[in-house]
Design a protein around this motif. Structure first.
Motif, short mmCIF file in Angstrom:
data_model
loop_
_atom_site.label_atom_id
_atom_site.label_comp_id
_atom_site.label_asym_id
_atom_site.label_seq_id
_atom_site.Cartn_x
_atom_site.Cartn_y
_atom_site.Cartn_z
N LEU A 15 -19.66 16.16 -66.84
CA LEU A 15 -18.27 16.61 -66.78
C LEU A 15 -17.81 16.83 -65.35
O LEU A 15 -16.68 16.49 -64.99
CB LEU A 15 -18.09 17.89 -67.60
N ILE A 16 -18.67 17.38 -64.51
CA ILE A 16 -18.32 17.59 -63.11
C ILE A 16 -18.07 16.25 -62.43
O ILE A 16 -17.12 16.09 -61.66
CB ILE A 16 -19.43 18.38 -62.38
N ILE A 17 -18.92 15.27 -62.72
CA ILE A 17 -18.73 13.93 -62.16
C ILE A 17 -17.38 13.37 -62.61
O ILE A 17 -16.61 12.84 -61.81
CB ILE A 17 -19.89 12.99 -62.56
N LEU A 18 -17.07 13.51 -63.89
CA LEU A 18 -15.80 13.04 -64.44
C LEU A 18 -14.62 13.77 -63.81
O LEU A 18 -13.63 13.15 -63.40
CB LEU A 18 -15.79 13.21 -65.96
N PHE A 19 -14.70 15.10 -63.69
CA PHE A 19 -13.63 15.89 -63.10
C PHE A 19 -13.44 15.56 -61.62
O PHE A 19 -12.37 15.81 -61.06
CB PHE A 19 -13.88 17.39 -63.26
N SER A 20 -14.47 15.04 -60.98
CA SER A 20 -14.38 14.66 -59.56
C SER A 20 -13.75 13.28 -59.38
O SER A 20 -13.64 12.79 -58.26
CB SER A 20 -15.77 14.67 -58.92
N GLY A 21 -13.38 12.65 -60.49
CA GLY A 21 -12.68 11.37 -60.41
C GLY A 21 -13.56 10.14 -60.58
O GLY A 21 -13.08 9.02 -60.47
N TRP A 22 -14.86 10.33 -60.84
CA TRP A 22 -15.77 9.20 -61.02
C TRP A 22 -15.79 8.80 -62.48
O TRP A 22 -15.89 9.64 -63.36
CB TRP A 22 -17.17 9.58 -60.54
N LYS A 23 -15.72 7.50 -62.73
CA LYS A 23 -15.75 6.99 -64.11
C LYS A 23 -17.06 6.27 -64.36
O LYS A 23 -17.52 5.49 -63.52
CB LYS A 23 -14.59 6.04 -64.34
N LYS A 24 -17.65 6.53 -65.50
CA LYS A 24 -18.89 5.87 -65.89
C LYS A 24 -18.56 4.42 -66.27
O LYS A 24 -17.75 4.18 -67.16
CB LYS A 24 -19.50 6.61 -67.09
N THR A 25 -19.16 3.46 -65.58
CA THR A 25 -18.85 2.06 -65.84
C THR A 25 -19.99 1.32 -66.53
O THR A 25 -19.75 0.31 -67.18
CB THR A 25 -18.51 1.31 -64.54
N ASP A 26 -21.22 1.82 -66.39
CA ASP A 26 -22.36 1.11 -66.99
C ASP A 26 -23.54 2.07 -67.13
O ASP A 26 -23.68 3.00 -66.35
CB ASP A 26 -22.76 -0.07 -66.11
N GLN A 27 -24.37 1.80 -68.13
CA GLN A 27 -25.60 2.58 -68.28
C GLN A 27 -26.67 1.68 -68.89
O GLN A 27 -26.45 1.03 -69.90
CB GLN A 27 -25.40 3.80 -69.16
N MET A 28 -27.82 1.64 -68.23
CA MET A 28 -28.98 0.92 -68.73
C MET A 28 -30.19 1.84 -68.58
O MET A 28 -30.66 2.07 -67.46
CB MET A 28 -29.21 -0.37 -67.94
N GLY A 29 -30.62 2.41 -69.68
CA GLY A 29 -31.75 3.33 -69.63
C GLY A 29 -31.42 4.55 -68.79
O GLY A 29 -30.44 5.25 -69.02
N ALA A 30 -32.24 4.78 -67.78
CA ALA A 30 -32.07 5.95 -66.91
C ALA A 30 -31.06 5.71 -65.79
O ALA A 30 -30.72 6.63 -65.06
CB ALA A 30 -33.41 6.35 -66.32
N LEU A 31 -30.57 4.48 -65.66
CA LEU A 31 -29.62 4.13 -64.60
C LEU A 31 -28.19 4.19 -65.12
O LEU A 31 -27.85 3.54 -66.10
CB LEU A 31 -29.91 2.72 -64.07
N THR A 32 -27.37 4.99 -64.44
CA THR A 32 -25.95 5.10 -64.79
C THR A 32 -25.14 4.75 -63.56
O THR A 32 -25.42 5.23 -62.46
CB THR A 32 -25.59 6.52 -65.24
#
Length: 118
Positions: free
Chosen positions: A77-94
């Motif tokens: 949530l902090i990452i999201l509130f800081s303006g970063w958007k999740k674009t991809d996730q593969m296993g432990a890598l986001t």
């Protein structure tokens, strides 16, 4: 009072409580900025383990993170509130993106790696 007015009051009260909780949650956590990824939040309680200037990578020791469960919800949530958007996730890598800049985050058991801008 009529039923519609009561519903509006109840809705506004719930919305204000939710917003207050979100603010406390956001500002109640201590975060610092990543070394190589400008504006990307890093938990203040995470201890720096290794820095690589050639790979623009930062490795931290942080107990709440794990490979099995990934990043804790409050950190996401902090990452999201800081303006970063999740674009991809593969296993432990986001992968997160903000203003065309991509940052990779790798979560292992009690270890967090942030790979700088790509």
């Amino acid at each position: 009072m009529d039923i519609q007015c009561t519903f509006k009051i109840r809705y506004l009260t719930v919305a204000m409580i939710a917003f207050s909780i979100a603010l406390v949650f956001y500002y109640g956590q201590s975060f610092k900025e990543a070394i190589y990824s400008e504006g990307f939040p890093v938990p203040a309680s995470a201890q720096i383990q290794n820095i690589s200037s050639t790979n623009l990578a930062e490795n931290y020791t942080w107990k709440p993170v794990s490979e099995e469960h990934g990043l804790p919800m409050r950190y996401q949530l902090i990452i999201l509130f800081s303006g970063w958007k999740k674009t991809d996730q593969m296993g432990a890598l986001t992968t997160y993106e903000k203003n065309g800049v991509k940052v990779d985050v790798i979560s292992h058991t009690q270890s967090l790696a942030i790979l700088g801008p790509q």
